[in-house]
Design a protein around this motif. Structure first.
Motif, PDB file in Angstrom:
ATOM      1  N   VAL A  52      60.834 -16.738  57.341  1.00 42.87           N
ATOM      2  CA  VAL A  52      60.721 -18.185  57.482  1.00 42.87           C
ATOM      3  C   VAL A  52      59.784 -18.688  56.395  1.00 42.87           C
ATOM      4  O   VAL A  52      58.670 -18.173  56.243  1.00 42.87           O
ATOM      5  CB  VAL A  52      60.173 -18.579  58.873  1.00 42.87           C
ATOM      6  CG1 VAL A  52      60.018 -20.085  58.986  1.00 42.87           C
ATOM      7  CG2 VAL A  52      61.083 -18.042  59.975  1.00 42.87           C
ATOM      8  N   VAL A  53      60.231 -19.699  55.646  1.00 48.04           N
ATOM      9  CA  VAL A  53      59.427 -20.298  54.584  1.00 48.04           C
ATOM     10  C   VAL A  53      59.095 -21.728  54.989  1.00 48.04           C
ATOM     11  O   VAL A  53      60.000 -22.536  55.222  1.00 48.04           O
ATOM     12  CB  VAL A  53      60.172 -20.298  53.231  1.00 48.04           C
ATOM     13  CG1 VAL A  53      59.326 -20.952  52.154  1.00 48.04           C
ATOM     14  CG2 VAL A  53      60.560 -18.882  52.834  1.00 48.04           C
ATOM     15  N   ALA A  54      57.796 -22.024  55.104  1.00 44.18           N
ATOM     16  CA  ALA A  54      57.342 -23.389  55.386  1.00 44.18           C
ATOM     17  C   ALA A  54      56.890 -24.003  54.070  1.00 44.18           C
ATOM     18  O   ALA A  54      55.975 -23.489  53.423  1.00 44.18           O
ATOM     19  CB  ALA A  54      56.199 -23.374  56.390  1.00 44.18           C
ATOM     20  N   TRP A  55      57.562 -25.081  53.679  1.00 42.60           N
ATOM     21  CA  TRP A  55      57.195 -25.770  52.455  1.00 42.60           C
ATOM     22  C   TRP A  55      57.163 -27.254  52.712  1.00 42.60           C
ATOM     23  O   TRP A  55      58.131 -27.779  53.260  1.00 42.60           O
ATOM     24  CB  TRP A  55      58.181 -25.471  51.332  1.00 42.60           C
ATOM     25  CG  TRP A  55      57.733 -26.070  50.052  1.00 42.60           C
ATOM     26  CD1 TRP A  55      56.933 -25.498  49.115  1.00 42.60           C
ATOM     27  CD2 TRP A  55      58.022 -27.377  49.571  1.00 42.60           C
ATOM     28  NE1 TRP A  55      56.713 -26.367  48.086  1.00 42.60           N
ATOM     29  CE2 TRP A  55      57.376 -27.545  48.350  1.00 42.60           C
ATOM     30  CE3 TRP A  55      58.755 -28.449  50.075  1.00 42.60           C
ATOM     31  CZ2 TRP A  55      57.434 -28.720  47.609  1.00 42.60           C
ATOM     32  CZ3 TRP A  55      58.815 -29.631  49.341  1.00 42.60           C
ATOM     33  CH2 TRP A  55      58.169 -29.744  48.122  1.00 42.60           C
ATOM     34  N   PRO A  56      56.096 -27.943  52.367  1.00 42.13           N
ATOM     35  CA  PRO A  56      54.863 -27.338  51.896  1.00 42.13           C
ATOM     36  C   PRO A  56      54.137 -26.654  53.048  1.00 42.13           C
ATOM     37  O   PRO A  56      54.317 -27.004  54.207  1.00 42.13           O
ATOM     38  CB  PRO A  56      54.072 -28.518  51.357  1.00 42.13           C
ATOM     39  CG  PRO A  56      54.564 -29.708  52.121  1.00 42.13           C
ATOM     40  CD  PRO A  56      56.007 -29.411  52.426  1.00 42.13           C
TER      41      PRO A  56
ATOM     42  N   PHE B  29      51.441 -19.025  48.462  1.00 44.68           N
ATOM     43  CA  PHE B  29      51.292 -19.294  47.048  1.00 44.68           C
ATOM     44  C   PHE B  29      51.936 -20.617  46.670  1.00 44.68           C
ATOM     45  O   PHE B  29      53.069 -20.896  47.091  1.00 44.68           O
ATOM     46  CB  PHE B  29      51.938 -18.138  46.258  1.00 44.68           C
ATOM     47  CG  PHE B  29      51.786 -18.224  44.778  1.00 44.68           C
ATOM     48  CD1 PHE B  29      50.555 -18.054  44.181  1.00 44.68           C
ATOM     49  CD2 PHE B  29      52.881 -18.468  43.976  1.00 44.68           C
ATOM     50  CE1 PHE B  29      50.410 -18.128  42.806  1.00 44.68           C
ATOM     51  CE2 PHE B  29      52.755 -18.538  42.604  1.00 44.68           C
ATOM     52  CZ  PHE B  29      51.513 -18.369  42.023  1.00 44.68           C
ATOM     53  N   GLU B  30      51.225 -21.419  45.892  1.00 44.72           N
ATOM     54  CA  GLU B  30      51.724 -22.684  45.346  1.00 44.72           C
ATOM     55  C   GLU B  30      52.368 -23.576  46.393  1.00 44.72           C
ATOM     56  O   GLU B  30      53.459 -24.103  46.198  1.00 44.72           O
ATOM     57  CB  GLU B  30      52.677 -22.426  44.181  1.00 44.72           C
ATOM     58  CG  GLU B  30      51.963 -21.847  42.977  1.00 44.72           C
ATOM     59  CD  GLU B  30      52.825 -21.777  41.736  1.00 44.72           C
ATOM     60  OE1 GLU B  30      54.067 -21.948  41.826  1.00 44.72           O
ATOM     61  OE2 GLU B  30      52.248 -21.539  40.665  1.00 44.72           O
ATOM     62  N   GLY B  31      51.698 -23.737  47.521  1.00 43.65           N
ATOM     63  CA  GLY B  31      52.175 -24.658  48.548  1.00 43.65           C
ATOM     64  C   GLY B  31      53.357 -24.169  49.349  1.00 43.65           C
ATOM     65  O   GLY B  31      54.026 -24.953  50.011  1.00 43.65           O
ATOM     66  N   GLN B  32      53.600 -22.870  49.297  1.00 45.27           N
ATOM     67  CA  GLN B  32      54.691 -22.282  50.079  1.00 45.27           C
ATOM     68  C   GLN B  32      54.131 -21.151  50.922  1.00 45.27           C
ATOM     69  O   GLN B  32      53.506 -20.241  50.404  1.00 45.27           O
ATOM     70  CB  GLN B  32      55.773 -21.753  49.140  1.00 45.27           C
ATOM     71  CG  GLN B  32      56.920 -21.076  49.867  1.00 45.27           C
ATOM     72  CD  GLN B  32      58.028 -20.706  48.916  1.00 45.27           C
ATOM     73  OE1 GLN B  32      58.597 -21.562  48.269  1.00 45.27           O
ATOM     74  NE2 GLN B  32      58.331 -19.428  48.841  1.00 45.27           N
ATOM     75  N   LEU B  33      54.350 -21.227  52.223  1.00 43.89           N
ATOM     76  CA  LEU B  33      53.903 -20.194  53.153  1.00 43.89           C
ATOM     77  C   LEU B  33      55.125 -19.459  53.685  1.00 43.89           C
ATOM     78  O   LEU B  33      56.050 -20.076  54.220  1.00 43.89           O
ATOM     79  CB  LEU B  33      53.125 -20.822  54.308  1.00 43.89           C
ATOM     80  CG  LEU B  33      52.568 -19.852  55.335  1.00 43.89           C
ATOM     81  CD1 LEU B  33      51.472 -18.987  54.718  1.00 43.89           C
ATOM     82  CD2 LEU B  33      52.039 -20.590  56.544  1.00 43.89           C
ATOM     83  N   THR B  34      55.137 -18.130  53.515  1.00 42.16           N
ATOM     84  CA  THR B  34      56.260 -17.323  53.973  1.00 42.16           C
ATOM     85  C   THR B  34      55.771 -16.354  55.034  1.00 42.16           C
ATOM     86  O   THR B  34      54.733 -15.707  54.860  1.00 42.16           O
ATOM     87  CB  THR B  34      56.880 -16.527  52.805  1.00 42.16           C
ATOM     88  OG1 THR B  34      57.172 -17.427  51.736  1.00 42.16           O
ATOM     89  CG2 THR B  34      58.152 -15.820  53.235  1.00 42.16           C
ATOM     90  N   VAL B  35      56.496 -16.289  56.147  1.00 40.39           N
ATOM     91  CA  VAL B  35      56.174 -15.333  57.205  1.00 40.39           C
ATOM     92  C   VAL B  35      57.429 -14.538  57.527  1.00 40.39           C
ATOM     93  O   VAL B  35      58.550 -14.972  57.261  1.00 40.39           O
ATOM     94  CB  VAL B  35      55.628 -16.023  58.486  1.00 40.39           C
ATOM     95  CG1 VAL B  35      54.383 -16.836  58.172  1.00 40.39           C
ATOM     96  CG2 VAL B  35      56.676 -16.886  59.143  1.00 40.39           C
ATOM     97  N   GLY B  36      57.208 -13.350  58.091  1.00 42.75           N
ATOM     98  CA  GLY B  36      58.329 -12.510  58.470  1.00 42.75           C
ATOM     99  C   GLY B  36      58.138 -11.913  59.845  1.00 42.75           C
ATOM    100  O   GLY B  36      57.003 -11.691  60.282  1.00 42.75           O
ATOM    101  N   LEU B  37      59.256 -11.661  60.511  1.00 41.38           N
ATOM    102  CA  LEU B  37      59.251 -11.038  61.830  1.00 41.38           C
ATOM    103  C   LEU B  37      60.150  -9.812  61.790  1.00 41.38           C
ATOM    104  O   LEU B  37      61.211  -9.836  61.150  1.00 41.38           O
ATOM    105  CB  LEU B  37      59.801 -12.004  62.889  1.00 41.38           C
ATOM    106  CG  LEU B  37      59.177 -13.381  62.983  1.00 41.38           C
ATOM    107  CD1 LEU B  37      59.957 -14.230  63.966  1.00 41.38           C
ATOM    108  CD2 LEU B  37      57.739 -13.274  63.399  1.00 41.38           C
ATOM    109  N   GLY B  38      59.739  -8.758  62.471  1.00 41.26           N
ATOM    110  CA  GLY B  38      60.591  -7.605  62.675  1.00 41.26           C
ATOM    111  C   GLY B  38      60.978  -7.569  64.149  1.00 41.26           C
ATOM    112  O   GLY B  38      60.130  -7.809  65.017  1.00 41.26           O
TER     113      GLY B  38
END
Length: 159
Positions: free
Chosen positions: A87-91, A126-135
């Motif tokens: 999941v990428v939250a931008w910004p 990084f640069e206003g982008q937050l990325t999270v991951g789930l397994g």
């Protein structure tokens, strides 16, 4: 009042209004800042909530991926699971403009209290982008919702 005094008064009023708008705009963060990550088990789904301060992120980009990798380096994320959801939250960011973390919890953790989701990781900030991951264990449905008051991104994974 003569014309010059009126012009000065109008300019002063405009100047004051502009200063007020600038100070108000700079007081509120323009990038949503991650402050907390919560998890919860429900009868038919596992829920992960990303709490933010500031404005809400746009609708996040989310997808099932064959593996999770760290943004920038491309190195694999060691997270339990057979299936992976990114999941990428931008910004969005987990740090302020000075580089100080706004989320001080673990950047990667397991979730033994959940039925399907096995782990969570912040894989990019990084640069206003937050990325999270789930397994997670089993292939199933996923949803991502952005909510306000308070600002949060809600990720649901079916059990």
């Amino acid at each position: 009042m003569n014309t010059r005094l009126r012009a000065v008064a109008v300019l002063f009023a405009v100047f004051t209004a502009v200063l007020t708008m600038v100070s108000t705009a700079s007081a509120a963060p323009s990038t949503p800042l991650l402050t907390n990550v919560r998890v919860g088990a429900h009868a038919t789904y596992d829920r992960i909530v990303l709490d933010f301060t500031g404005p809400k992120p746009t609708i996040p980009f989310a997808q099932v991926v064959p593996e999770l990798v760290y943004d920038g380096s491309g190195k694999p994320v060691d997270l339990p699971g057979t299936f992976f959801y990114q999941v990428v939250a931008w910004p969005g960011a987990a740090h302020d403009d000075n580089g100080n973390p706004t989320y001080t919890g673990p950047r990667k953790f397991t979730t033994p209290q959940l039925a399907n989701v096995q782990g969570f990781a912040i894989t990019g900030d990084f640069e206003g982008q937050l990325t999270v991951g789930l397994g997670y264990r089993r292939a199933t449905w996923q949803t991502v919702t952005v909510l306000e008051n308070p600002t949060r991104v809600v990720i649901d994974i079916g059990v």
